[in-house]
Structures are given as structure tokens and as C-alpha cells.
Scaffold this motif. Structure first.
Motif, PDB file in Angstrom:
ATOM      1  N   PRO A 125       0.834  -1.216   0.000  1.00  0.00           N
ATOM      2  CA  PRO A 125       0.000   0.000   0.000  1.00  0.00           C
ATOM      3  C   PRO A 125       0.860   1.253   0.000  1.00  0.00           C
ATOM      4  CG  PRO A 125       0.063  -0.953   2.200  1.00  0.00           C
ATOM      5  CD  PRO A 125       0.801  -1.914   1.303  1.00  0.00           C
ATOM      6  N   THR A 126       0.215   2.392  -0.180  1.00  0.00           N
ATOM      7  CA  THR A 126       0.861   3.699  -0.096  1.00  0.00           C
ATOM      8  C   THR A 126       0.246   4.481   1.057  1.00  0.00           C
ATOM      9  OG1 THR A 126       1.377   3.789  -2.453  1.00  0.00           O
ATOM     10  CG2 THR A 126       1.268   5.895  -1.289  1.00  0.00           C
ATOM     11  N   ARG A 148      -3.206  15.584  -7.234  1.00  0.00           N
ATOM     12  CA  ARG A 148      -3.929  14.394  -6.811  1.00  0.00           C
ATOM     13  C   ARG A 148      -3.131  13.111  -7.032  1.00  0.00           C
ATOM     14  NH1 ARG A 148      -7.278  10.309  -7.341  1.00  0.00           N
ATOM     15  NH2 ARG A 148      -9.178  10.281  -6.068  1.00  0.00           N
ATOM     16  N   GLU A 149      -2.542  12.967  -8.207  1.00  0.00           N
ATOM     17  CA  GLU A 149      -1.795  11.749  -8.516  1.00  0.00           C
ATOM     18  C   GLU A 149      -0.595  11.589  -7.584  1.00  0.00           C
ATOM     19  OE1 GLU A 149       0.484   9.658 -12.335  1.00  0.00           O
ATOM     20  OE2 GLU A 149      -0.874  11.361 -12.637  1.00  0.00           O
ATOM     21  N   LEU A 150       0.060  12.685  -7.281  1.00  0.00           N
ATOM     22  CA  LEU A 150       1.232  12.650  -6.406  1.00  0.00           C
ATOM     23  C   LEU A 150       0.865  12.254  -4.983  1.00  0.00           C
ATOM     24  CD1 LEU A 150       4.313  13.406  -6.156  1.00  0.00           C
ATOM     25  CD2 LEU A 150       3.536  15.664  -5.437  1.00  0.00           C
ATOM     26  N   LEU A 151      -0.316  12.651  -4.517  1.00  0.00           N
ATOM     27  CA  LEU A 151      -0.711  12.460  -3.123  1.00  0.00           C
ATOM     28  C   LEU A 151      -1.612  11.257  -2.893  1.00  0.00           C
ATOM     29  CD1 LEU A 151      -1.472  16.195  -2.218  1.00  0.00           C
ATOM     30  CD2 LEU A 151       0.644  14.924  -1.825  1.00  0.00           C
ATOM     31  N   ALA A 152      -2.079  10.597  -3.947  1.00  0.00           N
ATOM     32  CA  ALA A 152      -3.013   9.480  -3.800  1.00  0.00           C
ATOM     33  C   ALA A 152      -2.416   8.391  -2.913  1.00  0.00           C
ATOM     34  CB  ALA A 152      -3.363   8.920  -5.171  1.00  0.00           C
ATOM     35  N   ALA A 153      -3.253   7.827  -2.018  1.00  0.00           N
ATOM     36  CA  ALA A 153      -2.757   6.849  -1.054  1.00  0.00           C
ATOM     37  C   ALA A 153      -3.893   5.954  -0.590  1.00  0.00           C
ATOM     38  CB  ALA A 153      -2.118   7.556   0.135  1.00  0.00           C
ATOM     39  N   ASP A 154      -3.507   4.831   0.013  1.00  0.00           N
ATOM     40  CA  ASP A 154      -4.485   3.917   0.613  1.00  0.00           C
ATOM     41  C   ASP A 154      -4.827   4.312   2.041  1.00  0.00           C
ATOM     42  OD1 ASP A 154      -4.539   1.766  -1.572  1.00  0.00           O
ATOM     43  OD2 ASP A 154      -2.390   1.928  -1.135  1.00  0.00           O
ATOM     44  N   ALA A 155      -3.889   4.941   2.724  1.00  0.00           N
ATOM     45  CA  ALA A 155      -4.111   5.416   4.092  1.00  0.00           C
ATOM     46  C   ALA A 155      -3.431   6.772   4.242  1.00  0.00           C
ATOM     47  CB  ALA A 155      -3.554   4.428   5.119  1.00  0.00           C
ATOM     48  N   ILE A 156      -4.007   7.614   5.091  1.00  0.00           N
ATOM     49  CA  ILE A 156      -3.497   8.966   5.311  1.00  0.00           C
ATOM     50  C   ILE A 156      -3.313   9.174   6.810  1.00  0.00           C
ATOM     51  CG2 ILE A 156      -3.932  11.439   5.032  1.00  0.00           C
ATOM     52  CD1 ILE A 156      -5.795  10.708   2.688  1.00  0.00           C
ATOM     53  N   ILE A 157      -2.119   9.590   7.219  1.00  0.00           N
ATOM     54  CA  ILE A 157      -1.872   9.952   8.611  1.00  0.00           C
ATOM     55  C   ILE A 157      -1.796  11.461   8.706  1.00  0.00           C
ATOM     56  CG2 ILE A 157      -0.307   9.813  10.577  1.00  0.00           C
ATOM     57  CD1 ILE A 157       0.657   7.150   9.594  1.00  0.00           C
ATOM     58  N   VAL A 158      -2.702  12.044   9.477  1.00  0.00           N
ATOM     59  CA  VAL A 158      -2.692  13.474   9.751  1.00  0.00           C
ATOM     60  C   VAL A 158      -2.117  13.656  11.154  1.00  0.00           C
ATOM     61  CG1 VAL A 158      -4.085  15.548  10.028  1.00  0.00           C
ATOM     62  CG2 VAL A 158      -4.660  13.898   8.239  1.00  0.00           C
ATOM     63  N   ALA A 159      -0.865  14.072  11.232  1.00  0.00           N
ATOM     64  CA  ALA A 159      -0.184  14.196  12.528  1.00  0.00           C
ATOM     65  C   ALA A 159      -0.355  15.614  13.054  1.00  0.00           C
ATOM     66  CB  ALA A 159       1.288  13.839  12.392  1.00  0.00           C
ATOM     67  N   ASP A 160      -1.562  15.940  13.515  1.00  0.00           N
ATOM     68  CA  ASP A 160      -1.844  17.316  13.940  1.00  0.00           C
ATOM     69  C   ASP A 160      -2.886  17.350  15.048  1.00  0.00           C
ATOM     70  OD1 ASP A 160      -1.664  20.078  13.943  1.00  0.00           O
ATOM     71  OD2 ASP A 160      -3.114  20.353  12.331  1.00  0.00           O
ATOM     72  N   PRO A 210     -11.749   9.390  -1.546  1.00  0.00           N
ATOM     73  CA  PRO A 210     -12.821   8.716  -0.796  1.00  0.00           C
ATOM     74  C   PRO A 210     -12.490   7.290  -0.378  1.00  0.00           C
ATOM     75  CG  PRO A 210     -13.377   8.891  -3.132  1.00  0.00           C
ATOM     76  CD  PRO A 210     -12.155   9.724  -2.925  1.00  0.00           C
ATOM     77  N   ASP A 211     -11.540   6.642  -1.047  1.00  0.00           N
ATOM     78  CA  ASP A 211     -11.207   5.258  -0.703  1.00  0.00           C
ATOM     79  C   ASP A 211     -10.067   5.161   0.308  1.00  0.00           C
ATOM     80  OD1 ASP A 211     -13.145   4.290  -2.479  1.00  0.00           O
ATOM     81  OD2 ASP A 211     -11.752   4.386  -4.163  1.00  0.00           O
ATOM     82  N   ALA A 212      -9.445   6.290   0.641  1.00  0.00           N
ATOM     83  CA  ALA A 212      -8.329   6.268   1.591  1.00  0.00           C
ATOM     84  C   ALA A 212      -8.852   6.241   3.021  1.00  0.00           C
ATOM     85  CB  ALA A 212      -7.435   7.478   1.380  1.00  0.00           C
ATOM     86  N   GLN A 213      -8.172   5.500   3.881  1.00  0.00           N
ATOM     87  CA  GLN A 213      -8.504   5.481   5.306  1.00  0.00           C
ATOM     88  C   GLN A 213      -7.701   6.583   6.005  1.00  0.00           C
ATOM     89  OE1 GLN A 213      -8.780   1.440   7.076  1.00  0.00           O
ATOM     90  NE2 GLN A 213      -8.162   0.713   5.047  1.00  0.00           N
ATOM     91  N   ILE A 214      -8.402   7.389   6.790  1.00  0.00           N
ATOM     92  CA  ILE A 214      -7.775   8.560   7.414  1.00  0.00           C
ATOM     93  C   ILE A 214      -7.534   8.300   8.896  1.00  0.00           C
ATOM     94  CG2 ILE A 214      -8.045  11.011   7.941  1.00  0.00           C
ATOM     95  CD1 ILE A 214      -9.690  11.289   5.414  1.00  0.00           C
ATOM     96  N   LEU A 215      -6.316   8.558   9.334  1.00  0.00           N
ATOM     97  CA  LEU A 215      -5.927   8.401  10.730  1.00  0.00           C
ATOM     98  C   LEU A 215      -5.453   9.752  11.246  1.00  0.00           C
ATOM     99  CD1 LEU A 215      -3.769   5.223  10.144  1.00  0.00           C
ATOM    100  CD2 LEU A 215      -5.996   5.245  11.254  1.00  0.00           C
ATOM    101  N   VAL A 216      -6.057  10.232  12.308  1.00  0.00           N
ATOM    102  CA  VAL A 216      -5.663  11.508  12.897  1.00  0.00           C
ATOM    103  C   VAL A 216      -4.933  11.218  14.199  1.00  0.00           C
ATOM    104  CG1 VAL A 216      -6.424  13.768  13.684  1.00  0.00           C
ATOM    105  CG2 VAL A 216      -7.660  12.616  11.839  1.00  0.00           C
TER     106      VAL A 216
END
Length: 485
Positions: A108-109, A205-217, A438-444
Motif C-alpha cells: 500500500p501507499t 492528486r496523482e502525487l498524493l493518492a494513497a491507501d491510508a493517510i496519517i494526519v499528525a496534527d 474517498p477510498d483512503a482510510q484517514i488516521l488523525v
């Protein structure tokens, strides 16, 4: 087994046991921590305030420093500094840093987000140490690093950098390749409403596309217990102008017959709350979230509530903070006391900041507040609404594999189970992330704690929290490096 299969078996990479990887990560994080803290201190020394009244060259300097840190990891195929136009305008936003490494072998990315801009420091005399000179001091709960941006959010930047370094060093020592895809987005204007955020996402968008996103804030439950933020209030802010006269008049000659603007503003603003201090605007809704135990003593300790001053609102305290609306007057333009002549003031301007419960549209909430104010304007006072900003609330889906992996990583990194929390503040761009991906899982996640004092004088980072957050993210990335997308 024939010779061909024997050769393949001999040359196939052998995955090290998970315990060996985790032990390697712990050693890499521990040995790399002094460097990470020193680099964080260098970032703090750059006064990268993104507000218009401050020098944009310092934000550009901060972006260059972050880009160099990412290049130095040696894992990215591309590292760039980019801008996008602000929403509804043509002028460019503040510089952001982006980087990408392509996933390999079906891995994954992960997109790692933080921001390198900071809030204004406020009055220097309110700080115990200079705001942009990082200082380490012992506190009752451990060593802290003081300075504007030390926690919010340059520590988030360094958690990403440090976790990537630890992962790369550990895998290099143990043998398997780094197959995980990595994208990084370090924003440069989060503290100024992320005004180019939507355009930036669309353009990259293409550069940042991912399966999961970590927002460290975000923050943690306390200095010993990690948290995953699952609920975020939205935000609505605007300037309200109240006018009752076309010119100033003598308060002794006409006071008692002519309503001055300050009187009208005070009477009008008071209608926003009921006697308990709870919001009294029809149309603002509650989310009704379940909340953990949290008592008034802890609230008093974490906020500096003075003896004898009582909390406002009704119901569970964390429900008031996470799932109820709130309205605050954050500024008033009026004569100060030193210049207070005996005059009926013709006009007053105030800044109103509202927090919106998860599940309610921010535009709908603004209209409810506006209608309330227009309906309750005293003495026929004239109202004007200016500079409206709105950000959507958000509820995180906690049912995906990424949250499960993060919980396991946090347990390993902190030695305690993570607490699901909401935050009373807002991170409006998360709704934009979810809309664009919309398909990425977001983790804060985050590196703050209840005594961090982000946005306030004497902001600080608990260095034990920093180390545990960095280790947890490194473990999370290592777990995903062995997972199929």
C-alpha cells in the motif's frame, strides 16, 4: 526439488520476524532521537507565521528546510516545493512540501501530512522564554521543549521524518526492501485557514493518492496514553459589524435616549447563550457521541480555570467539547480604555468563532447563526456580516484495517491501548481529504498532550510523547511494509 526451484528458494528474500523488526526500530528511534530533536529546534527557530501581516519569506525558508530533511532521508523519488492558488482567487497560497516514493510488490501507499507554518507568537512578555528560541526545561511530568511550533506542528513534521529514517535504517540492517509506498504533504498555511488546500489537492492528486493517510496534527489523552482522534468539530467564523449611529455623540448629552453600538452589541451577543452558557441558537445540533470519563477537576487543571469560576454548558464535559456546538467572541474592534472618551460609539465590529458538531453542515450552521442575530438585533441596530470562513466537521470511520494497524502500533510504541477521542478544535481540511480521496482510510494522530498549549504562549512539546509517537509511526509503517494493498 529441481535445480530451478532450489535456486529460487535460495535467492528469495527471507522476511525477518516481526519481533526483530520492532527491536530494530526501537534501537533506531532511540539512537536517532537527539538528531530529530536538534532538527526540530532548527525548524522552531524559523518564524514561519503564515498570516498575511507576517513575512512570507520565513514561510518559504521553513519549506526549504523541510524539503531538505525529506531529501536527506534518501527514500523519495521526488521532493518538491509547490503552491496552488487560493480558493476563489488567483494569488498563490503559501509553499507546501511534497514527496513521493512509488509502492512496490503490491504494497500500500501511505500519505503523511503535517504543516510547517505556525500561529503568531502573541505578546513576547506572555512567554517565559523567547517564542522562536527553543528551550528545553524540566516540568513536573518530564522534559519539555518550549517554542512556537515545537508541538503544533513542526513536531508532526519531525515524527514523519524520524519514522521514515528509523524504518529505512532498520530494513537496511535486516535485509528486506522498503516496498511501502510513501507520499508526504507538509502544508504551509494550515494556521491561516488552508486557503489553497482544495486546489492543491486537485492539482497534485496523482502525487498524493494513497491507501491510508496519517494526519499528525492532533493530541493524546495524556503524556502516557496515546489517542486516535475520531471526531472533529467544524468551524464557522465571521466578522459582525453593529451600527446604530452615523457619527459619534456626547454620552452625557444623549446617553439614556440614544442606543450606542456597544450597548446594542453587548445585548445582541448575550442572546447567543442561555443562562448556563450553552449555545442558544436554534438550528445548531448536537452529535450525541459517547465519551470517556472526564471530570471538572481535570478540566480545571488542563485549562487554568480560576478558583470559583464554574464550567459552562450542560451534560458530560467531553460531550460539550466534542459533540456540542460552541460560540466564542474572539475579538472586538472598539476604543481601548486608554482612549475611552465620553462618547456614544457609532459602530462596533466583533469576530465570532463557532464550533459545529460532527454531522452538521457548516454552511447550514452559519445560516442558523446569522438568522438568530438578525432576528435578535436590539433597537433596530444594523448588522453586516463580513469575512466568513467555514470548515466542515468530520467523523472518522474506525472500522478499516489501517485503524486496526495503528492501534497495534500505538500499543507497541506506548505500552498502552489508544483511546478514541474527539477534539473541540477543528481540522476542516480533513473533510476535503476525504472528498478528494474517498477510498483512503484517514488516521488523525498527534504529538500534543493536555499541557501543550498550542496557539498559546509557552507552547511546548513533551519529549517523551514525541519519542513514543515517532516510534509508533515507525512501527505502523513497518507493519504496512509487509502488507498487501
Amino acid at each position: 526439488m529441481d535445480a530451478e526451484h532450489e535456486t529460487a528458494a535460495e535467492t528469495a528474500p527471507v522476511e525477518p520476524p516481526a519481533a526483530a523488526v520492532e527491536a530494530g526500530l526501537r534501537a533506531a528511534v532511540e539512537s536517532g532521537l537527539p538528531r530529530a530533536i536538534a532538527e526540530l529546534e532548527r525548524l522552531v527557530r524559523i518564524p514561519s507565521v503564515s498570516w498575511p501581516a507576517f513575512d512570507p519569506a520565513r514561510v518559504a525558508e521553513s519549506a526549504e528546510a523541510v524539503a531538505e530533511l525529506l531529501r536527506d532521508t534518501g527514500v523519495f523519488e521526488t521532493v518538491d516545493i509547490r503552491r496552488a492558488p487560493v480558493e476563489g482567487g488567483s494569488e498563490p497560497g503559501q509553499p507546501a512540501v511534497v514527496a513521493r516514493r512509488t509502492a512496490r510488490n503490491g504494497r500500500p501507499t501511505v500519505l503523511l501530512y503535517a504543516h510547517h507554518d505556525v500561529q503568531p507568537p502573541g505578546r513576547d512578555e506572555a512567554w517565559q522564554t523567547p517564542p522562536f528560541e527553543p528551550v528545553r526545561r524540566e516540568s513536573p511530568d518530564g522534559e519539555r521543549l518550549y517554542g512556537r511550533g515545537a508541538a503544533d506542528d513542526k513536531a508532526g513534521v519531525m515524527v514523519h521524518v524520524g519514522a521514515i529514517r528509523a524504518l529505512a535504517a532498520t530494513l537496511e540492517g535486516l535485509g528486506p526492501d522498503l516496498d511501502l509506498g510513501l507520499a508526504v504533504f507538509i502544508e504551509g498555511e494550515e494556521e491561516w485557514a488552508s486557503r489553497s488546500f482544495g486546489n492543491f489537492l486537485r492539482e497534485n492528486r496523482e502525487l498524493l493518492a494513497a491507501d491510508a493517510i496519517i494526519v499528525a496534527d492532533s493530541d493524546n489523552w495524556d503524556t502516557e496514553t496515546p489517542a486516535i482522534t475520531v471526531a472533529l468539530r467544524g468551524a464557522v467564523a465571521f466578522n459582525l459589524r453593529v451600527d446604530t449611529l452615523d457619527r459619534a455623540s456626547h454620552s452625557g448629552m444623549f446617553g439614556g435616549a440614544v442606543p450606542d453600538a456597544m450597548l446594542a452589541a453587548v445585548r445582541l451577543l448575550d442572546t447567543l447563550w442561555d443562562a448556563d452558557g450553552a449555545v442558544a441558537v436554534e438550528g445548531l445540533r448536537s452529535a450525541g457521541l459517547e465519551v470517556p470519563a472526564y471530570d471538572a477537576d481535570r478540566l480545571r487543571s488542563e485549562t487554568g480555570l480560576l478558583d470559583g469560576v464554574q464550567p459552562i454548558g450542560r451534560g458530560e464535559i467531553l460531550s460539550r467539547l466534542w459533540s456540542e456546538p460552541a460560540i466564542t467572541v474572539t475579538g472586538i474592534d472598539a476604543p481601548d480604555v486608554a482612549n475611552a472618551s465620553n462618547t456614544l460609539i457609532p459602530g462596533v465590529r466583533v469576530r465570532i468563532s463557532a464550533r459545529i458538531a460532527p454531522g452538521q453542515d457548516a454552511g447550514e450552521a452559519y445560516e442558523a447563526i446569522r438568522e438568530h442575530l438578525e432576528r435578535n438585533a436590539p433597537f433596530g441596530a444594523r448588522l453586516d456580516f463580513e469575512d466568513v470562513d467555514a470548515g466542515q466537521p468530520f467523523l472518522i470511520d474506525t472500522g478499516g484495517w489501517a485503524v486496526e494497524e495503528m492501534r497495534a502500533a500505538m500499543h507497541a510504541g506506548w505500552g498502552r491501548e489508544a483511546v478514541d477521542t474527539g477534539i473541540g478544535g477543528s481540522i476542516p481540511f480533513i473533510a476535503e481529504l476525504a472528498e478528494e480521496f474517498p477510498d483512503a482510510q484517514i488516521l488523525v494522530t498527534g504529538v500534543e498532550d493536555p499541557d501543550t498549549r498550542a496557539h498559546s504562549p509557552n507552547e511546548s512539546l513533551h519529549l517523551g510523547v514525541f519519542e513514543r509517537a515517532l516510534l509508533s509511526e515507525a512501527i505502523f509503517l513497518a507493519r504496512l511494509n509487509g502488507r498487501s494493498a
